[in-house]
Design an enzyme around this catalytic site. Structure first.
Site, PDB file in Angstrom:
ATOM      1  CG  ASP A  36     -12.085  26.047 -24.434  1.00 56.58           C
ATOM      2  OD1 ASP A  36     -12.101  25.372 -25.497  1.00 56.58           O
ATOM      3  OD2 ASP A  36     -11.799  27.249 -24.409  1.00 56.58           O
ATOM      4  CB  SER A  37     -16.064  23.401 -27.178  1.00 58.60           C
ATOM      5  OG  SER A  37     -15.384  24.221 -28.101  1.00 58.60           O
ATOM      6  CB  SER A  38     -10.370  23.151 -27.139  1.00 54.71           C
ATOM      7  OG  SER A  38     -10.624  24.215 -28.036  1.00 54.71           O
ATOM      8  CB  THR A  56     -18.398  32.227 -26.789  1.00 55.41           C
ATOM      9  OG1 THR A  56     -17.072  31.819 -27.134  1.00 55.41           O
ATOM     10  CG2 THR A  56     -18.487  33.740 -26.867  1.00 55.41           C
ATOM     11  CD  GLN A  59      -7.225  16.299 -48.597  1.00 56.26           C
ATOM     12  OE1 GLN A  59      -6.998  17.425 -49.033  1.00 56.26           O
ATOM     13  NE2 GLN A  59      -6.288  15.375 -48.506  1.00 56.26           N
ATOM     14  CB  CYS A  60     -14.252  18.167 -51.504  1.00 55.65           C
ATOM     15  SG  CYS A  60     -12.988  18.039 -52.776  1.00 55.65           S
ATOM     16  CG  ASP A  79     -13.471  26.381 -31.372  1.00 54.53           C
ATOM     17  OD1 ASP A  79     -13.994  27.117 -32.239  1.00 54.53           O
ATOM     18  OD2 ASP A  79     -12.548  26.761 -30.635  1.00 54.53           O
TER      19      ASP A  79
END
Length: 338
Positions: free
Chosen positions: A56-58, A12, A274-275, A89
């Site tokens: 695009d960073s994806s 971006t 997951q935390c 991202d």
């Protein structure tokens, strides 16, 4: 004069509004000072390298990480620091990967980007870019103040392999849940040397071999045996186990059997939480004691991004499985708390 190389991969930050179509299009970063005239007030010699085509960073992947590492190696002696402009991202993945690839790094490699295009009135792009350049240029006693791979975003500097993107809408898009920030930009640019890696004594080198043959098993209540076996019986050489809390999982016999069979098939299983904050402590509860005994590895306080890239990196080296296991549980680039 301090020399900084700006590497524009995409994202971006490099977009402007096309007056004819109303869509966002990338501008030519060779003309960066036309778009950010404030740069002329910095007493730096700036050079720009733009990816062609921009990404695009994806679409970021290990091949692009290798290209970045090779470029930094090629330009290493000619520049005092490097600023990589990158989509937000996957920025934490790239920063984590580079932290492992750029061994004995003695110069700043600062990734930054923005939530709004550089042409927008309320953009965060200019401040992020200008301060990232200042950080990359800062020295103390003739040596780089921050000799590591970092992310600078919204007035804070994070160790790259400790960072996560936690918000897609706010300017403060990044966080470092398990490690203090390295610097903060306010009226002054304040660095916190106690948290910054020391200048290395060995010569700089890069490692660009990655093995992306890994799987991810995320725990959730009600997970089925079929879902688990789809990962544990796949061709993946290593598995990231995203467990509950401090490393806990279900103790259902079928689940334990799936993990044992994977380990017996010489698969590496790395347990992370997951935390977002805190760390894995295998054996703290009965539910994780079985995991510890069967040979599942503790990911300590690794971020998911760092766990993924560290595994890819270590599997890509010519190492025995036992050496990979050993290195996974210790810090090799400041990525976890020993």
């Amino acid at each position: 004069m301090t020399k900084i190389l700006i590497i524009y991969t995409g994202g971006t930050i490099g977009m402007v509004n096309d007056a004819k179509t109303g869509t966002l299009i990338p501008f030519d970063f060779e003309q960066i000072q036309d778009n950010v005239p404030e740069l002329a007030r910095l007493d730096y010699q700036l050079s720009v390298h733009s990816f062609d085509p921009i990404l695009d960073s994806s679409n970021m992947n290990p091949e692009v990480w290798a290209e970045l590492a090779e470029l930094i190696k090629e330009k290493y002696d000619a520049f005092d620091g490097f600023v990589i402009l990158h989509g937000s991202d996957t920025m934490s993945f790239t920063a984590s990967a580079l932290s492992f690839m750029l061994q004995n790094l003695a110069k700043p490699v600062i990734l930054t980007g923005s939530q709004l295009p550089i042409g927008e009135i309320r953009t965060d792009a200019k401040e992020n870019l200008i301060t990232a350049l200042e950080i990359a240029a800062t020295k103390k006693d003739g040596k780089a103040m921050v000799p590591e791979v970092c992310i600078y975003f919204d007035y804070q500097l994070f160790r790259g392999n400790r960072s996560i993107k936690y918000n897609s809408e706010k300017f403060e898009a990044f966080a470092s849940p398990n490690y203090p920030i390295l610097a903060e930009a306010g009226v002054n640019l304040d660095f916190y040397p106690n948290y910054i890696l020391p200048i290395p004594t060995e010569p700089f080198q890069i490692h660009t071999s990655f093995n992306a043959n890994i799987g991810v098993l995320k725990m959730y209540p009600g997970i089925t045996e079929n879902a688990v076996r789809a990962i544990t019986e796949s061709n993946a050489e290593a598995i990231i186990l995203e467990a509950f809390g401090s490393g806990n999982t279900t103790t259902a016999p079928w689940f334990i059997t799936c993990l044992k069979e994977a380990i017996e098939a010489n698969k590496i299983i790395l347990d992370i939480s997951q935390c977002k904050g805190g760390s894995v402590q295998l054996g703290l509860y009965e539910t994780s004691r079985k995991l510890q005994k069967m040979g599942i590895l503790s990911g300590s306080d690794l971020t998911f991004e760092s766990a993924v890239t560290k595994l890819m990196y270590l599997l890509g080296q010519d190492l025995s499985i036992e050496e990979v296991k050993r290195l996974l549980e210790i810090s090799i680039a400041g990525e976890l708390t020993d």
